[in-house]
Write a protein that holds these residues in place. Structure first.
Motif: not given
Length: 94
Positions: A47-67
């Motif tokens: 993502n270093t040179y990619r255009l990221l929009y407001p609200g961007y969320q990473p796609k990797t390593c998700r769901g590590v902590k869930k309530s």
């Protein structure tokens, strides 16, 4: 480099400068495994040179902590954000 070398020699971080950027204590315990770092670093570097929009969320390593409410919120069409490892609802789809 000199700051880190002195830190290693003296066994304590220097008190006259901010070492947050090089202090391994800044990581959470759930981030302290090889697979997590491998996935997240690959995504971050991509993502270093990619255009990221407001609200961007990473796609990797998700769901590590869930309530306890995560599944109920997902059933209500919650769109989750990564907040320090927690899956936190950001908005709900109709």
């Amino acid at each position: 480099g000199k700051t880190l070398a002195n830190w290693i020699q003296q066994g304590l971080p220097p008190s006259d400068i901010d070492v947050t950027g090089i202090n391994v204590d800044r990581f959470h315990s759930y981030q302290a495994n090889y697979e997590y770092r491998k996935q997240r670093v690959s995504e971050s570097l991509g993502n270093t040179y990619r255009l990221l929009y407001p609200g961007y969320q990473p796609k990797t390593c998700r769901g590590v902590k869930k309530s306890a409410l995560h599944d109920r919120l997902a059933d209500k069409n919650a769109y989750f954000h990564d907040v320090s490892g927690w899956e936190s609802p950001g908005w709900y789809a109709p």
